[in-house]
Design a protein around this motif. Structure first.
Motif, PDB file in Angstrom:
ATOM      1  N   LYS A 281       4.354   6.572  -1.064  1.00 57.56           N
ATOM      2  CA  LYS A 281       4.998   6.297   1.070  1.00 57.56           C
ATOM      3  C   LYS A 281       6.317   6.364   0.604  1.00 57.56           C
ATOM      4  O   LYS A 281       7.579   6.597   1.651  1.00 57.56           O
ATOM      5  CB  LYS A 281       3.875   6.196   1.535  1.00 57.56           C
ATOM      6  CG  LYS A 281       2.743   7.422   1.766  1.00 57.56           C
ATOM      7  CD  LYS A 281       2.095   7.260   2.521  1.00 57.56           C
ATOM      8  CE  LYS A 281       0.626   8.214   2.528  1.00 57.56           C
ATOM      9  NZ  LYS A 281      -0.522   8.342   3.951  1.00 57.56           N
TER      10      LYS A 281
ATOM     11  N   SER B 286       1.573   4.534  -2.751  1.00 57.39           N
ATOM     12  CA  SER B 286       0.670   5.817  -2.960  1.00 57.39           C
ATOM     13  C   SER B 286       1.970   6.203  -2.534  1.00 57.39           C
ATOM     14  O   SER B 286       2.074   7.871  -2.532  1.00 57.39           O
ATOM     15  CB  SER B 286       0.425   5.263  -1.344  1.00 57.39           C
ATOM     16  OG  SER B 286       1.026   5.399  -0.330  1.00 57.39           O
TER      17      SER B 286
ATOM     18  N   LYS C 178       0.415  -1.401   0.070  1.00 58.21           N
ATOM     19  CA  LYS C 178      -0.186   0.366  -0.091  1.00 58.21           C
ATOM     20  C   LYS C 178       0.239   1.497  -0.179  1.00 58.21           C
ATOM     21  O   LYS C 178       0.561   2.156  -0.588  1.00 58.21           O
ATOM     22  CB  LYS C 178      -0.884   0.012   1.156  1.00 58.21           C
ATOM     23  CG  LYS C 178      -1.699   1.251   1.268  1.00 58.21           C
ATOM     24  CD  LYS C 178      -2.954   0.785   2.729  1.00 58.21           C
ATOM     25  CE  LYS C 178      -3.585   2.340   2.737  1.00 58.21           C
ATOM     26  NZ  LYS C 178      -4.944   2.242   3.502  1.00 58.21           N
TER      27      LYS C 178
END
Length: 480
Positions: free
Chosen positions: A426, A424, A420
């Protein structure tokens, strides 16, 4: 007489530094702005100071001179070809060889011809006591890495069954002198499937505890030789009650993969040694030592801008060396999509030679000693790993947790969280989701299938399966 260089400067306390930081933040929240929370549950601070330093009693490396060794992994499907590759690697800088043996049909006489007596690790992918006896007759100073619990967790099945595997494993441990037979704990699948560093360390403890509990618990019936081999005052001076009462030495072999977080990985390898000693002490094995073998993980490697894999493996090998690994065998940058080739192996070996012969990373035994940040990370990783380990033991132990699916579920959750973050942006993988290289597009086909292979079969438990982070993104960009 001149004053010492820094005597004219007043010492600055940790409190003073924090006050200065707060002023510079101009009202912004200190914790929200500068403290970083990691997947391991550790809050990384912007400053680590002598005032709050952590003292670490770090056990020595498993090597005699606190050195580390360059090794190369050789697949032994063909004995003659493998022998030729091993001799070539040793002639060109390797200090040891890791033999990956797929079956018991390999001709040991041909495979081991002219190989040195020491520095040979044997990793059989099967469990055949007759084969091991034959191997011992050729190379009694080889190091056999055999882990029945790793087999169970990674494949979902035992070699034969739980009872038989443990009986044969006990016989293996008691039947050979020296380091030929040791308890081996392979944690590579946990890391490559997505486990955090704290989970990896905790599962190592629980994994090792299964063996120690099986062989050292006085409340259970054990083969006398095996019990004596692991219940003496010092595991390094074990006397096995055999006909010749031969003196032998035992240790824990730890086979690991190296993650991408440079400082966290340094702390991880230090934590491995501390946890081994801690667990040994609980069983009365006050001098329980370990020998750590490390290789870069496939977890963060990618087909996209695959040359960046060279940078990844270099920093990963550095962190393992500085953390105290004993043997490093590097991962060729193209290992997961090209068949084994001379170029990839040579570059991988030379990366380690540069670290050793030109960067002099073998000149200081524990280069990270006294580092406030790494000491703090080591302490926190150790404590958090022990907390998870205790939870596993309360639930019935590692094997029981595998049967119940708890370990698999926890790793799957960590894997999903990391994916995830990647999706994203990150979490950054250079060449994958940041700074893609248009000059290196994906191919339609590769020599080796670079994606996770799923083989439908009946298993006792859900296997813990390794999967690269970039696989889903790569599949979406594959040319039609």
């Amino acid at each position: 007489m001149k004053k010492p260089l820094f005597d004219e400067f007043e010492p600055v306390s940790e409190t003073a530094w924090k006050q200065k930081i707060q002023m510079d933040l101009k009202g912004a929240d200190y914790n929200g702005t500068l403290v970083t929370s990691t997947p391991e549950g550790i809050n990384v601070k912007p400053i680590y100071h002598q005032d709050s330093q952590v003292d670490i009693n770090l056990p020595h490396r498993g090597t005699q001179k606190d050195d580390w060794y360059i090794s190369q992994k050789i697949y032994c499907g063909n004995a003659r070809a493998a022998n030729k590759k091993a001799l070539d690697a040793l002639a060109r800088g390797a200090e040891g060889i890791l033999l990956d043996i797929p079956n018991a049909d390999v001709n040991l006489e041909i495979l081991l011809k002219d190989l040195p007596d020491v520095g040979i690790q044997v990793h059989p992918q099967f469990f055949d006591l007759d084969f091991l006896k034959k191997l011992h007759s050729f190379k009694p100073k080889a190091y056999v890495h055999l882990d029945i619990i790793y087999r169970f967790s990674s494949s979902g099945n035992w070699f034969q069954n739980q009872k038989s595997d443990h009986e044969k494993h006990a016989f293996f441990l008691k039947s050979f002198d020296g380091y030929f037979s040791n308890i081996t704990v392979n944690t590579s699948t946990y890391q490559q499937a997505g486990a955090t560093v704290t989970q990896e360390l905790a599962y190592y403890c629980a994994h090792l505890n299964e063996y120690l509990n099986h062989y050292c618990d006085t409340n259970k019936e054990h083969d006398g030789d095996v019990y004596n081999a692991f219940k003496e005052r010092s595991i390094e001076e074990v006397h096995i009650e055999r006909s010749q009462s031969a003196k032998t030495e035992k240790r824990i072999n730890i086979d690991t993969t190296i993650g991408s977080n440079y400082f966290m990985e340094i702390a991880k390898y230090r934590a491995y040694r501390i946890l081994t000693k801690t667990l040994g002490t609980a069983y009365g094995l006050n001098n329980l030592g370990c020998y750590i073998t490390a290789t870069p993980s496939l977890r963060n490697k990618s087909l996209l801008d695959y040359n960046v894999n060279l940078l990844r493996t270099t920093t990963e090998c550095m962190s393992a060396v500085l953390g105290g690994a004993d043997t490093i065998h590097n991962l060729p940058y193209d290992a997961f999509f090209h068949k084994e080739n001379e170029f990839g192996n040579r570059i991988a070996r030379n990366q380690l030679l540069i670290l050793k012969e030109e960067a002099y990373l073998n000149k200081v035994a524990n280069a990270a000693d006294g580092t406030y940040y790494i000491n703090a990370l080591t302490k926190e990783l150790t404590e958090k790993a022990l907390e998870i380990f205790k939870t596993i033991e309360k639930a019935g132990g590692f094997v029981q947790s595998l049967f119940e699916g708890t370990i698999q579920r926890k790793i799957k959750e960590s894997d999903a969280a990391e994916r995830k973050l990647l999706k994203s942006n990150k979490k950054i993988l250079v060449g994958v989701n940041k700074f893609p290289n248009a000059e290196l597009p994906l191919q339609k086909e590769y020599e080796i299938l670079p994606f996770q292979k799923i083989e439908p079969r009946k298993t006792l438990v859900t296997p813990i399966a390794a999967k690269r982070l970039a696989e889903d993104l790569e599949k979406s960009q594959m040319p039609k």
